[in-house]
Design an enzyme around this catalytic site. Structure first.
Site, PDB file in Angstrom:
ATOM      1  N   ASP A   1     -11.613  37.446  16.675  1.00  0.00           N
ATOM      2  CA  ASP A   1     -10.443  36.587  16.910  1.00  0.00           C
ATOM      3  C   ASP A   1      -9.553  36.617  15.669  1.00  0.00           C
ATOM      4  O   ASP A   1      -9.417  35.622  14.960  1.00  0.00           O
ATOM      5  CB  ASP A   1     -10.947  35.169  17.216  1.00  0.00           C
TER       6      ASP A   1
ATOM      7  N   HIS B   1     -11.296  29.322  24.745  1.00  0.00           N
ATOM      8  CA  HIS B   1     -12.484  28.489  24.603  1.00  0.00           C
ATOM      9  C   HIS B   1     -13.114  28.142  25.942  1.00  0.00           C
ATOM     10  O   HIS B   1     -14.341  28.060  26.043  1.00  0.00           O
ATOM     11  CB  HIS B   1     -12.144  27.242  23.782  1.00  0.00           C
TER      12      HIS B   1
ATOM     13  N   GLU C   1     -15.746  34.364   7.511  1.00  0.00           N
ATOM     14  CA  GLU C   1     -14.332  34.130   7.222  1.00  0.00           C
ATOM     15  C   GLU C   1     -14.021  34.722   5.851  1.00  0.00           C
ATOM     16  O   GLU C   1     -14.578  34.289   4.839  1.00  0.00           O
ATOM     17  CB  GLU C   1     -14.017  32.629   7.240  1.00  0.00           C
TER      18      GLU C   1
END
Length: 276
Positions: free
Chosen positions: A160, A18, A115
């Site tokens: 990710d 991050h 997602e």
């Protein structure tokens, strides 16, 4: 390796990922042109550090809590995004990449989240309510290619994954090759966990063979020697990072190494140009 976000929220890998993501977006935003930000494996978007899954590992104590205790001003932007989702002095909640990216948006920028897991996607929609993010529930690799090139000339794709599938690295490599053909100048960030060095050197060679001229590899090894069979750190591949980002990177990486070094270890963060 199964790396579900909820068990590892706020750990050292999240801090490095991050911090670099924030620095990358801010470097791109030095130019006024609009950006499209795409997160292919968005997760839930916000994590309770007091929740059962996060407490089971306790990894945030040597991640976000350690980073927030470090006074180095190079971590101020990271501190700000964590504090934005908390009210107390010690954070209870940890923002995933979707909430961090939403904080970084300018009026001209766009945010696309994806997602595939239905329960996580439902949670993500609730967490992102009130933002301008578009939320999809699709196969991450299909969406990655479908969204390229984006509606704006510039943008960032973040990959990710939880690495639940044995072919995850192969799918990343193949999709990156196809994505580069569609959008050769686009910025792509690929996160991965580290276990043993040999496996990641083999993957590096596969990535090198793609022939992407500007492909930067950053790896954060927590311990001074490999710890067999456990999580040893995390890495990022970054395609086409902007000059302003790479120039500022050495100082930021040294700050992160020092802030996150486990007791009795110095740790190591290495970088190299894979395409060189």
């Amino acid at each position: 390796m199964n790396y579900r976000h909820s068990f590892h929220a706020g750990n050292s890998a999240d801090v490095v990922k991050h911090c670099l993501l924030i620095a990358l977006i801010r470097a791109l935003q030095q130019k006024p042109g609009a950006l499209t930000l795409i997160d292919t494996h968005a997760g839930c978007g916000l994590y309770d550090l007091y929740g059962e899954e996060a407490r089971r590992t306790g990894e945030s104590t040597q991640g976000v809590l350690q980073a927030l205790a470090d006074p180095n001003p190079l971590l101020d932007n990271y501190r700000a995004v964590v504090q934005a989702v908390n009210t107390g002095a010690e954070p209870r909640f940890y923002p995933g990449s979707p909430r961090i990216l939403a904080q970084l948006l300018r009026p001209q920028d766009f945010l696309i989240l994806n997602e595939k897991h239905p329960e996580d996607a439902h949670t993500l929609r609730g967490v992102m309510r009130g933002t301008c993010a578009a939320v999809h529930e699709r196969d991450a690799y299909e969406l990655w290619l479908a969204m390229l090139p984006p509606r704006t000339p510039r943008g960032v794709v973040l990959i990710d994954p939880p690495f639940e599938q044995t072919d995850e690295r192969a799918r990343i490599t193949a999709t990156l090759a196809a994505a580069h053909r569609k959008w050769g100048h686009g910025v792509t960030v690929i996160w991965y966990p580290l276990k043993d060095r040999a496996a990641h050197w083999r993957w590096r060679e596969q990535m090198r063979k793609l022939g992407i001229p500007k492909l930067l590899r950053v790896e954060h090894w927590l311990y001074d020697g490999d710890q067999p069979g456990i999580y040893n750190g995390a890495g990022l591949y970054i395609a086409n990072p902007p000059y302003a980002f790479t120039q500022a990177l050495p100082l930021l990486l040294e700050t992160l190494r020092a802030a996150l070094a486990p007791k009795g270890h110095k740790g190591e963060i290495t970088t190299d140009w894979v395409g060189a």
